[in-house]
Scaffold this motif. Sequence first.
Motif, PDB file in Angstrom:
ATOM      1  N   SER A  60       6.551   3.618   8.531  1.00 18.87           N
ATOM      2  CA  SER A  60       7.492   2.592   7.271  1.00 18.87           C
ATOM      3  C   SER A  60       7.227   1.177   8.229  1.00 18.87           C
ATOM      4  N   GLY A  61       7.123   1.282   8.992  1.00 21.96           N
ATOM      5  CA  GLY A  61       7.560  -0.709   9.687  1.00 21.96           C
ATOM      6  C   GLY A  61       6.027  -0.320   9.821  1.00 21.96           C
ATOM      7  N   LEU A  62       5.054   0.191  10.342  1.00 18.52           N
ATOM      8  CA  LEU A  62       2.990   0.437  10.116  1.00 18.52           C
ATOM      9  C   LEU A  62       3.287  -0.226   9.208  1.00 18.52           C
ATOM     10  N   ARG A  63       3.162   0.282   7.605  1.00 16.94           N
ATOM     11  CA  ARG A  63       2.891  -0.075   5.922  1.00 16.94           C
ATOM     12  C   ARG A  63       3.495  -1.391   6.243  1.00 16.94           C
ATOM     13  N   LEU A  64       5.499  -1.982   6.578  1.00 17.59           N
ATOM     14  CA  LEU A  64       6.042  -3.480   6.438  1.00 17.59           C
ATOM     15  C   LEU A  64       4.799  -4.240   7.201  1.00 17.59           C
ATOM     16  N   GLY A  65       4.392  -3.837   8.282  1.00 14.05           N
ATOM     17  CA  GLY A  65       3.719  -4.547   9.037  1.00 14.05           C
ATOM     18  C   GLY A  65       2.085  -4.920   8.908  1.00 14.05           C
ATOM     19  N   LEU A  67       1.681  -4.703   5.412  1.00 13.42           N
ATOM     20  CA  LEU A  67       2.232  -5.213   4.327  1.00 13.42           C
ATOM     21  C   LEU A  67       1.705  -7.359   4.720  1.00 13.42           C
ATOM     22  N   MET A  68       2.518  -7.235   5.896  1.00 12.78           N
ATOM     23  CA  MET A  68       2.928  -8.608   6.362  1.00 12.78           C
ATOM     24  C   MET A  68       1.704  -9.499   6.517  1.00 12.78           C
ATOM     25  N   ILE A  69       1.448  -8.814   6.996  1.00 14.82           N
ATOM     26  CA  ILE A  69      -0.546  -9.417   7.608  1.00 14.82           C
ATOM     27  C   ILE A  69      -0.937  -9.756   6.533  1.00 14.82           C
ATOM     28  N   GLY A  70      -0.958  -8.361   5.839  1.00 14.04           N
ATOM     29  CA  GLY A  70      -1.951  -9.167   4.616  1.00 14.04           C
ATOM     30  C   GLY A  70      -1.215  -9.778   3.591  1.00 14.04           C
ATOM     31  N   CYS A 101      -4.306 -14.504  -4.259  1.00 15.72           N
ATOM     32  CA  CYS A 101      -4.774 -14.260  -3.197  1.00 15.72           C
ATOM     33  C   CYS A 101      -3.861 -13.397  -2.188  1.00 15.72           C
ATOM     34  N   VAL A 102      -2.311 -13.466  -2.768  1.00 20.73           N
ATOM     35  CA  VAL A 102      -1.047 -13.147  -2.318  1.00 20.73           C
ATOM     36  C   VAL A 102      -1.626 -11.598  -2.441  1.00 20.73           C
ATOM     37  N   LEU A 103      -1.198 -10.946  -4.077  1.00 20.69           N
ATOM     38  CA  LEU A 103      -1.698  -9.640  -4.377  1.00 20.69           C
ATOM     39  C   LEU A 103      -2.966  -9.564  -3.813  1.00 20.69           C
ATOM     40  N   LEU A 104      -4.341  -9.656  -3.516  1.00 20.79           N
ATOM     41  CA  LEU A 104      -5.381  -8.919  -3.106  1.00 20.79           C
ATOM     42  C   LEU A 104      -5.349  -8.742  -1.561  1.00 20.79           C
ATOM     43  N   GLY A 105      -4.203  -9.975  -0.787  1.00 16.60           N
ATOM     44  CA  GLY A 105      -4.794  -9.696   0.750  1.00 16.60           C
ATOM     45  C   GLY A 105      -2.803  -8.567   1.210  1.00 16.60           C
ATOM     46  N   GLY A 106      -2.480  -8.036   0.342  1.00 12.82           N
ATOM     47  CA  GLY A 106      -0.701  -7.733   0.149  1.00 12.82           C
ATOM     48  C   GLY A 106      -1.201  -6.424   0.262  1.00 12.82           C
ATOM     49  N   GLY A 107      -2.060  -5.980  -1.007  1.00  9.51           N
ATOM     50  CA  GLY A 107      -3.128  -5.119  -1.456  1.00  9.51           C
ATOM     51  C   GLY A 107      -3.803  -4.675  -0.407  1.00  9.51           C
ATOM     52  N   SER A 108      -4.416  -4.764   0.582  1.00 10.37           N
ATOM     53  CA  SER A 108      -5.399  -3.925   1.322  1.00 10.37           C
ATOM     54  C   SER A 108      -4.585  -4.267   2.566  1.00 10.37           C
ATOM     55  N   GLY A 109      -3.322  -4.835   2.804  1.00  4.88           N
ATOM     56  CA  GLY A 109      -2.368  -4.504   4.023  1.00  4.88           C
ATOM     57  C   GLY A 109      -1.973  -2.946   3.586  1.00  4.88           C
ATOM     58  N   LEU A 110      -1.961  -2.782   2.390  1.00  8.20           N
ATOM     59  CA  LEU A 110      -1.128  -1.520   1.891  1.00  8.20           C
ATOM     60  C   LEU A 110      -2.177  -0.767   2.266  1.00  8.20           C
ATOM     61  N   SER A 113      -3.163   0.690   5.931  1.00  9.68           N
ATOM     62  CA  SER A 113      -1.369   1.201   6.587  1.00  9.68           C
ATOM     63  C   SER A 113      -1.558   3.001   5.938  1.00  9.68           C
ATOM     64  N   TYR A 114      -2.258   2.671   4.732  1.00 16.26           N
ATOM     65  CA  TYR A 114      -3.003   3.840   4.178  1.00 16.26           C
ATOM     66  C   TYR A 114      -3.494   4.611   5.141  1.00 16.26           C
ATOM     67  N   ILE A 115      -4.615   4.271   4.994  1.00 22.80           N
ATOM     68  CA  ILE A 115      -5.805   4.718   5.714  1.00 22.80           C
ATOM     69  C   ILE A 115      -5.548   5.080   6.930  1.00 22.80           C
ATOM     70  N   ILE A 116      -4.784   4.029   7.648  1.00 22.34           N
ATOM     71  CA  ILE A 116      -4.375   4.213   8.977  1.00 22.34           C
ATOM     72  C   ILE A 116      -3.243   5.594   9.645  1.00 22.34           C
ATOM     73  N   GLU A 117      -2.139   5.478   8.359  1.00 22.42           N
ATOM     74  CA  GLU A 117      -1.502   6.724   8.306  1.00 22.42           C
ATOM     75  C   GLU A 117      -1.827   8.196   8.343  1.00 22.42           C
ATOM     76  N   ASN A 118      -3.311   8.322   7.393  1.00 23.27           N
ATOM     77  CA  ASN A 118      -3.854   9.473   7.156  1.00 23.27           C
ATOM     78  C   ASN A 118      -4.728   9.456   8.664  1.00 23.27           C
ATOM     79  N   LYS A 119      -5.362   9.258   9.494  1.00 22.66           N
ATOM     80  CA  LYS A 119      -6.020   8.875  10.684  1.00 22.66           C
ATOM     81  C   LYS A 119      -4.947   9.952  11.459  1.00 22.66           C
ATOM     82  N   TRP A 120      -4.108   9.141  11.756  1.00 30.06           N
ATOM     83  CA  TRP A 120      -3.120   8.936  12.552  1.00 30.06           C
ATOM     84  C   TRP A 120      -2.351  10.619  12.532  1.00 30.06           C
ATOM     85  N   PHE A 121      -1.764  10.765  10.828  1.00 32.58           N
ATOM     86  CA  PHE A 121      -0.920  12.402  10.964  1.00 32.58           C
ATOM     87  C   PHE A 121      -1.815  13.372  10.962  1.00 32.58           C
TER      88      PHE A 121
END
Length: 126
Positions: A60-65, A67-70, A101-110, A113-121
């Motif tokens: 969840s920290g990865l997701r939140l991070g 999202l905030m970066i996006g 821009c905020v919605l596109l950035g937040g969506g791309s951030g999530l 994080s989804y792609i990173i989680e799938n590779k990691w897990f």
Amino acid sequence: MNELMIVANVAIVFGVTYKLFELFACRKERILLIEKLCEKLPPELLANRPFSLPSRSSASGLRLGCLMIGLGIGLLVGFLIVQLLVWNASYKVTSVVYGACVLLGGGSGLLASYIIENKWFGKREE
């Protein structure tokens, strides 16, 4: 009408606060119940349990991070678009550019994080 809005806002704030405290209190009670059940289980069941991997909720920290970066990148891109490309823009155009821009950035951030989680897990579960 303004008096009704004040009462509604206060009720919403206190309702959300109450539900948050109730959620955390119930969590502690659930943890205590699980601990009591584990004490009653035979030790053979607990000894043969394989090493458990961290759950997806531990990211969840990865997701939140991400999202905030996006969101931050989306705000920056929106600011640059408004300042560099749109001169003498009305309030409506500016708000649409920032919102998009905020919605596109937040969506791309999530999505990142989804792609990173799938590779990691995915590597850990194999």
